[in-house]
Scaffold this motif. Structure first.
Motif, short mmCIF file in Angstrom:
data_model
loop_
_atom_site.label_atom_id
_atom_site.label_comp_id
_atom_site.label_asym_id
_atom_site.label_seq_id
_atom_site.Cartn_x
_atom_site.Cartn_y
_atom_site.Cartn_z
N ILE A 5 0.86 -1.19 0.00
CA ILE A 5 0.00 0.00 0.00
C ILE A 5 0.89 1.23 0.00
N ALA A 8 -0.69 8.32 -2.79
CA ALA A 8 -0.32 9.29 -3.82
C ALA A 8 -0.21 10.71 -3.26
N ARG A 75 -5.27 9.18 -1.00
CA ARG A 75 -5.30 8.24 -2.13
C ARG A 75 -4.45 7.00 -1.89
N GLN A 77 -3.29 3.30 -2.52
CA GLN A 77 -3.29 2.52 -3.75
C GLN A 77 -2.29 1.37 -3.62
N THR A 78 -2.58 0.29 -4.32
CA THR A 78 -1.63 -0.81 -4.38
C THR A 78 -0.77 -0.65 -5.62
N GLU A 79 0.47 -1.10 -5.51
CA GLU A 79 1.44 -0.93 -6.60
C GLU A 79 1.90 -2.30 -7.09
N TYR A 302 -1.05 0.85 -10.85
CA TYR A 302 -1.62 1.27 -9.58
C TYR A 302 -3.12 0.99 -9.55
N GLU A 303 -3.58 0.50 -8.42
CA GLU A 303 -5.02 0.28 -8.23
C GLU A 303 -5.48 1.12 -7.05
N GLU A 304 -6.40 2.07 -7.32
CA GLU A 304 -6.86 2.99 -6.30
C GLU A 304 -7.67 2.26 -5.22
N LYS A 305 -7.40 2.62 -3.95
CA LYS A 305 -8.09 1.99 -2.83
C LYS A 305 -8.79 3.01 -1.93
N PHE A 306 -9.10 4.20 -2.48
CA PHE A 306 -9.72 5.23 -1.65
C PHE A 306 -11.23 5.02 -1.49
#
Length: 332
Positions: A5, A8, A75, A77-79, A302-306
């Protein structure tokens, strides 16, 4: 759960410092605004409701919702990082190995050919981005394996190389010419031959210098290695009745001037391996001299996790609003 995690906009986390300040202000202000009545005794009064004591929970829920919003603003996000390598300067290599009877001499341990195969296997394993082929020669020569990027095939072929597969003798010109033939059609930016011998050219119908000129014509560099101690070595001199070898001391004869000439003509270098450590050092040196250029590309996904944090904040605010307008309505 929180592996990989990243955030941004981590600067928004500074806003979390306002939350404990707001909580202190709320409880201090509430104490000031709460009316009190001193009585000598409350005996006879009905027991009050617990709801007024739970009223601060509404403010806590609002603060938690605000904290969730701040986290969402940061923000999370997973990378996911994927790597791709591209060989920008590929090298095609042919290893020409002398398998004459003198390669059974024991000045290298346990004997020359075995010592060479071990060092050559290490060299092959250290060239993952190159194509490698094998040529074996004695009184004649043949391609053991064409140039290939499949190292398992090359290593298996190397392990299978033994004395007795070819007529005895030392045809350096034949070994070099066969190696050139393997590389002449190669499209690699760099083409090299590593030719190893422990003797003097005494067989074959192609002169070593002619083969060296062919290598130059096709842009092939040749590294030559003379293997054998200076002086005498315990070498096979005859067969015993049971088929085993009879050993005796023989003078080590290597045509160093020829090997130096081949290397100089083709733009390579000549080395002399007098023991196991020297042989290892030679292959390490060649490994350093012939570097394959590899370009590495990294791709970031990147996958947003907000969104879960926004949903959490919405649920908390909804619960706070419902509680304020139902359970706590008469206490507001």
């Amino acid at each position: 759960m929180f592996e990989n995690i990243s955030f941004a906009n981590p600067q928004f986390f500074w806003l979390l410092l306002l939350l404990p300040v707001a909580m202190l202000w709320y409880f201090f202000k509430r104490k000031e605004q709460t009316a009190s009545l001193k009585m000598s005794s409350i005996k006879g009064f009905p027991k009050g409701s617990i709801l007024p004591k739970l009223k601060p929970a509404l403010f806590v829920m609002r603060l938690l919702a605000l904290a969730a919003i701040i986290v969402a603003m940061a923000r999370p996000q997973t990378e996911d990082i994927s790597t791709r390598t591209k060989t920008t300067k590929g090298i095609d290599i042919v290893m020409a190995i002398d398998v004459s009877s003198s390669m059974l001499a024991k000045d290298l341990k346990p004997y020359r050919l075995a010592a060479l195969k071990k060092v050559a296997a290490d060299f092959i394993n250290e060239r993952p981005n190159d194509r490698i082929g094998l040529v074996a020669y004695a009184g004649e020569s043949y391609t053991k394996t064409p140039i290939t990027s499949d190292k398992s095939i090359v290593l298996r072929a190397l392990d299978e190389i033994t004395y007795g597969q070819l007529n005895d003798g030392t045809a350096i010109g034949m070994g070099l010419a066969t190696s050139v033939n393997r590389l002449k059609e190669s499209k690699a930016l760099s083409k090299i031959i590593i030719l190893l011998t422990d003797g003097v050219n005494n067989m074959g119908f192609i002169e070593p210098q002619t083969a060296a000129d062919l290598a130059v014509e096709f842009g092939i560099k040749t590294y030559t290695i003379g293997i054998g101690t200076n002086g005498n070595a315990m070498s096979p001199i005859a067969y015993n009745a049971d088929g085993s070898y009879r050993y005796g001391m023989r003078e080590v004869e290597i045509d160093e001037s020829l090997l130096k000439s081949i290397a100089e003509t083709t733009g390579g270098q000549y080395f002399r391996a007098t023991d196991n450590k020297k042989l290892e050092a030679i292959y390490e040196e060649i490994n350093k001299l012939e570097k394959t250029e590899v370009e590495e590309f990294k791709y970031y996904k990147y996958e947003e996790k907000f969104r879960p944090w926004v949903y959490l904040a919405g649920v908390l605010l909804l619960l706070e609003w419902l509680a304020r307008n139902t359970l706590f309505r008469s206490f507001i």
